[in-house]
Design a protein around this motif. Structure first.
Motif, PDB file in Angstrom:
ATOM      1  N   ARG A  22      36.333  -6.687 -10.903  1.00  0.00           N
ATOM      2  CA  ARG A  22      36.016  -8.109 -11.586  1.00  0.00           C
ATOM      3  C   ARG A  22      36.279  -8.703 -11.952  1.00  0.00           C
ATOM      4  NH1 ARG A  22      37.828  -9.509 -16.596  1.00  0.00           N
ATOM      5  NH2 ARG A  22      39.166  -7.813 -16.316  1.00  0.00           N
ATOM      6  N   THR A  23      38.494  -8.920 -11.230  1.00  0.00           N
ATOM      7  CA  THR A  23      39.193 -10.078 -11.495  1.00  0.00           C
ATOM      8  C   THR A  23      39.521 -10.640 -10.039  1.00  0.00           C
ATOM      9  OG1 THR A  23      40.684  -8.394 -13.015  1.00  0.00           O
ATOM     10  CG2 THR A  23      41.355 -10.366 -11.575  1.00  0.00           C
ATOM     11  N   ILE A  24      39.175  -9.700  -9.150  1.00  0.00           N
ATOM     12  CA  ILE A  24      38.961  -9.915  -7.832  1.00  0.00           C
ATOM     13  C   ILE A  24      37.464 -11.625  -7.767  1.00  0.00           C
ATOM     14  CG2 ILE A  24      38.200  -9.797  -5.152  1.00  0.00           C
ATOM     15  CD1 ILE A  24      39.746  -7.594  -5.462  1.00  0.00           C
ATOM     16  N   ALA A  25      36.274 -11.622  -8.265  1.00  0.00           N
ATOM     17  CA  ALA A  25      35.711 -12.259  -8.090  1.00  0.00           C
ATOM     18  C   ALA A  25      35.670 -13.393  -8.911  1.00  0.00           C
ATOM     19  CB  ALA A  25      34.358 -11.330  -8.491  1.00  0.00           C
ATOM     20  N   HIS A  26      36.227 -12.533  -9.857  1.00  0.00           N
ATOM     21  CA  HIS A  26      36.726 -14.081 -11.075  1.00  0.00           C
ATOM     22  C   HIS A  26      37.571 -15.414 -10.664  1.00  0.00           C
ATOM     23  CE1 HIS A  26      37.468 -16.420 -14.995  1.00  0.00           C
ATOM     24  NE2 HIS A  26      38.777 -16.611 -14.433  1.00  0.00           N
ATOM     25  N   PHE A  27      38.685 -14.847  -9.905  1.00  0.00           N
ATOM     26  CA  PHE A  27      39.432 -15.387  -9.438  1.00  0.00           C
ATOM     27  C   PHE A  27      39.314 -16.122  -7.558  1.00  0.00           C
ATOM     28  CE2 PHE A  27      41.960 -14.305 -12.416  1.00  0.00           C
ATOM     29  CZ  PHE A  27      42.704 -15.485 -12.618  1.00  0.00           C
ATOM     30  N   HIS A  28      37.475 -15.505  -7.208  1.00  0.00           N
ATOM     31  CA  HIS A  28      37.129 -16.258  -6.308  1.00  0.00           C
ATOM     32  C   HIS A  28      37.985 -15.365  -4.898  1.00  0.00           C
ATOM     33  CE1 HIS A  28      33.568 -18.132  -7.837  1.00  0.00           C
ATOM     34  NE2 HIS A  28      34.957 -18.366  -8.869  1.00  0.00           N
ATOM     35  N   ASN A  29      38.987 -14.678  -4.870  1.00  0.00           N
ATOM     36  CA  ASN A  29      39.945 -14.520  -3.545  1.00  0.00           C
ATOM     37  C   ASN A  29      39.387 -14.121  -2.684  1.00  0.00           C
ATOM     38  OD1 ASN A  29      42.308 -14.886  -5.836  1.00  0.00           O
ATOM     39  ND2 ASN A  29      42.255 -12.235  -5.782  1.00  0.00           N
ATOM     40  N   GLY A  30      40.503 -14.226  -1.077  1.00  0.00           N
ATOM     41  CA  GLY A  30      39.125 -13.734  -0.363  1.00  0.00           C
ATOM     42  C   GLY A  30      39.327 -13.502   1.220  1.00  0.00           C
ATOM     43  N   VAL A  31      39.910 -14.213   2.206  1.00  0.00           N
ATOM     44  CA  VAL A  31      40.608 -13.961   3.622  1.00  0.00           C
ATOM     45  C   VAL A  31      39.815 -14.714   4.360  1.00  0.00           C
ATOM     46  CG1 VAL A  31      39.167 -12.082   4.881  1.00  0.00           C
ATOM     47  CG2 VAL A  31      41.296 -12.167   5.286  1.00  0.00           C
ATOM     48  N   CYS A  32      40.804 -14.798   5.320  1.00  0.00           N
ATOM     49  CA  CYS A  32      40.640 -16.283   6.209  1.00  0.00           C
ATOM     50  C   CYS A  32      41.584 -15.775   7.132  1.00  0.00           C
ATOM     51  CB  CYS A  32      41.106 -17.441   5.540  1.00  0.00           C
ATOM     52  SG  CYS A  32      42.548 -18.618   5.540  1.00  0.00           S
ATOM     53  N   HIS A  33      41.256 -16.599   8.478  1.00  0.00           N
ATOM     54  CA  HIS A  33      41.723 -16.759   9.836  1.00  0.00           C
ATOM     55  C   HIS A  33      41.877 -18.194   9.599  1.00  0.00           C
ATOM     56  CE1 HIS A  33      43.677 -15.964  13.586  1.00  0.00           C
ATOM     57  NE2 HIS A  33      43.278 -16.709  13.822  1.00  0.00           N
ATOM     58  N   HIS A  34      43.334 -17.566   9.679  1.00  0.00           N
ATOM     59  CA  HIS A  34      43.987 -19.802   9.820  1.00  0.00           C
ATOM     60  C   HIS A  34      44.547 -19.695  10.912  1.00  0.00           C
ATOM     61  CE1 HIS A  34      46.735 -23.196   8.997  1.00  0.00           C
ATOM     62  NE2 HIS A  34      45.993 -23.237   8.131  1.00  0.00           N
ATOM     63  N   GLU A  35      44.519 -21.132  11.116  1.00  0.00           N
ATOM     64  CA  GLU A  35      44.825 -21.612  12.503  1.00  0.00           C
ATOM     65  C   GLU A  35      46.203 -22.049  13.052  1.00  0.00           C
ATOM     66  OE1 GLU A  35      44.821 -26.273  11.949  1.00  0.00           O
ATOM     67  OE2 GLU A  35      43.472 -25.243  13.155  1.00  0.00           O
ATOM     68  N   LEU A  36      47.505 -21.677  11.622  1.00  0.00           N
ATOM     69  CA  LEU A  36      48.435 -21.553  12.414  1.00  0.00           C
ATOM     70  C   LEU A  36      49.636 -20.439  12.099  1.00  0.00           C
ATOM     71  CD1 LEU A  36      49.984 -23.713  13.315  1.00  0.00           C
ATOM     72  CD2 LEU A  36      51.249 -24.313  11.193  1.00  0.00           C
ATOM     73  N   TYR A  37      48.578 -19.625  10.745  1.00  0.00           N
ATOM     74  CA  TYR A  37      49.444 -18.222  10.329  1.00  0.00           C
ATOM     75  C   TYR A  37      48.496 -16.735  10.528  1.00  0.00           C
ATOM     76  CZ  TYR A  37      51.046 -22.245   7.554  1.00  0.00           C
ATOM     77  OH  TYR A  37      51.699 -23.158   7.189  1.00  0.00           O
ATOM     78  N   GLY A  38      46.886 -17.210  11.407  1.00  0.00           N
ATOM     79  CA  GLY A  38      46.250 -16.383  11.181  1.00  0.00           C
ATOM     80  C   GLY A  38      45.966 -15.643   9.937  1.00  0.00           C
ATOM     81  N   ARG A  39      45.370 -14.413  10.026  1.00  0.00           N
ATOM     82  CA  ARG A  39      45.508 -13.692   9.158  1.00  0.00           C
ATOM     83  C   ARG A  39      45.690 -13.754   7.897  1.00  0.00           C
ATOM     84  NH1 ARG A  39      40.389 -10.887   8.853  1.00  0.00           N
ATOM     85  NH2 ARG A  39      39.992  -8.827   7.069  1.00  0.00           N
ATOM     86  N   CYS A  40      44.957 -14.136   6.709  1.00  0.00           N
ATOM     87  CA  CYS A  40      46.138 -14.426   5.217  1.00  0.00           C
ATOM     88  C   CYS A  40      44.382 -14.162   4.148  1.00  0.00           C
ATOM     89  CB  CYS A  40      46.189 -16.086   4.934  1.00  0.00           C
ATOM     90  SG  CYS A  40      47.153 -16.498   6.504  1.00  0.00           S
ATOM     91  N   TYR A  41      45.565 -13.918   3.031  1.00  0.00           N
ATOM     92  CA  TYR A  41      44.610 -13.396   2.222  1.00  0.00           C
ATOM     93  C   TYR A  41      44.689 -14.478   1.529  1.00  0.00           C
ATOM     94  CZ  TYR A  41      44.656  -8.609   3.360  1.00  0.00           C
ATOM     95  OH  TYR A  41      43.980  -7.758   4.425  1.00  0.00           O
ATOM     96  N   THR A  42      42.807 -14.833   0.407  1.00  0.00           N
ATOM     97  CA  THR A  42      43.123 -16.684   0.069  1.00  0.00           C
ATOM     98  C   THR A  42      43.077 -16.315  -1.136  1.00  0.00           C
ATOM     99  OG1 THR A  42      40.549 -16.404   0.415  1.00  0.00           O
ATOM    100  CG2 THR A  42      42.493 -17.160   2.119  1.00  0.00           C
ATOM    101  N   ILE A  43      43.824 -17.538  -2.545  1.00  0.00           N
ATOM    102  CA  ILE A  43      43.715 -18.089  -3.439  1.00  0.00           C
ATOM    103  C   ILE A  43      43.422 -19.203  -4.384  1.00  0.00           C
ATOM    104  CG2 ILE A  43      44.614 -17.635  -6.239  1.00  0.00           C
ATOM    105  CD1 ILE A  43      46.843 -14.945  -4.750  1.00  0.00           C
ATOM    106  N   PRO A  44      42.220 -19.295  -4.145  1.00  0.00           N
ATOM    107  CA  PRO A  44      41.861 -20.709  -4.414  1.00  0.00           C
ATOM    108  C   PRO A  44      42.655 -21.093  -5.623  1.00  0.00           C
ATOM    109  CG  PRO A  44      40.144 -19.467  -4.487  1.00  0.00           C
ATOM    110  CD  PRO A  44      41.300 -18.598  -4.017  1.00  0.00           C
ATOM    111  N   LEU A  45      43.138 -22.920  -5.276  1.00  0.00           N
ATOM    112  CA  LEU A  45      43.686 -23.602  -6.633  1.00  0.00           C
ATOM    113  C   LEU A  45      42.778 -24.423  -7.487  1.00  0.00           C
ATOM    114  CD1 LEU A  45      47.234 -23.751  -4.757  1.00  0.00           C
ATOM    115  CD2 LEU A  45      46.379 -21.552  -6.267  1.00  0.00           C
ATOM    116  N   LEU A  46      42.710 -24.291  -8.330  1.00  0.00           N
ATOM    117  CA  LEU A  46      41.851 -25.340  -9.175  1.00  0.00           C
ATOM    118  C   LEU A  46      42.539 -25.907 -10.298  1.00  0.00           C
ATOM    119  CD1 LEU A  46      38.729 -22.596  -9.836  1.00  0.00           C
ATOM    120  CD2 LEU A  46      38.732 -24.112  -7.808  1.00  0.00           C
TER     121      LEU A  46
END
Length: 194
Positions: A22-46
């Motif tokens: 529920r908390t993961i969905a509420h904050f829209h956390n995720g994962v991405c592959h960044h061109e510079l940093y590689g695999r990263c977990y993501t936290i949207p900043l609103l």
């Protein structure tokens, strides 16, 4: 978008930090592959309901400058207060040092905010946002001076207490639960006068 990229192992990583689905969905956390940093977990900043940037939690390597970066590196977000939407409905606010800590507190129905640049950076515009609130600063052990410095600023216009825990706030609440956290706050929080 990044939340849809998560595998079961990625969800397990978030769960290991104390977040439920529920908390993961509420904050829209995720994962991405960044061109510079590689695999990263993501936290949207609103801010103001708009996406301002994405905080990256690095996974591939230990960095001497910390494990966090901004997705859009050219944007300095001195004025973004993570989870600021709670200000619309909550009078009691916890200030913590870190987005994941704020998310863990939210999991336990505690309204928590965090500056996106760490506890040592305070944007003066936040003083007015927090005017008249009941605020409890709960920083990590060793960050007491930052808590007292910010607390002294905020007490001009708000009711401010500082809670020094024996563990990081997210670790404490995950280990002992919400009721013990609130009892500990009642017994051991102090005025921001130091």
């Amino acid at each position: 978008y990044f939340e849809k990229q998560m595998t079961a192992a990625d969800r397990d990583w978030w769960h290991a930090r104390g977040l439920d689905e529920r908390t993961i969905a509420h904050f829209h956390n995720g994962v991405c592959h960044h061109e510079l940093y590689g695999r990263c977990y993501t936290i949207p900043l609103l801010s103001g309901g708009k996406l301002r940037n994405i905080k990256l939690r690095l996974t591939d390597r230990a960095e001497r400058f910390g494990r966090y970066r901004l997705f859009y590196r050219d944007q300095y977000l001195h004025d973004v207060l993570f989870n600021e939407n709670v200000l619309a409905t909550e009078e009691k606010i916890y200030l913590v040092a870190g987005e994941i800590k704020a998310e863990v507190m939210a999991r336990f129905a505690l309204a928590a905010l965090s500056g996106v640049n760490g506890c040592q950076h305070w944007y003066f515009g936040w003083d007015e946002l927090l005017r008249g609130r009941n605020i409890c600063l709960v920083f990590d052990p060793g960050e007491e001076e930052h808590a007292f410095r910010i607390g002294r600023r905020l007490r001009r216009n708000s009711r401010v207490r500082i809670l020094q825990l024996p563990h990081k706030p997210d670790d404490f609440i995950l280990k002992y639960g919400r009721a013990v956290f609130l009892e500990y706050e009642k017994l051991y929080s102090m005025e921001a006068t130091r």
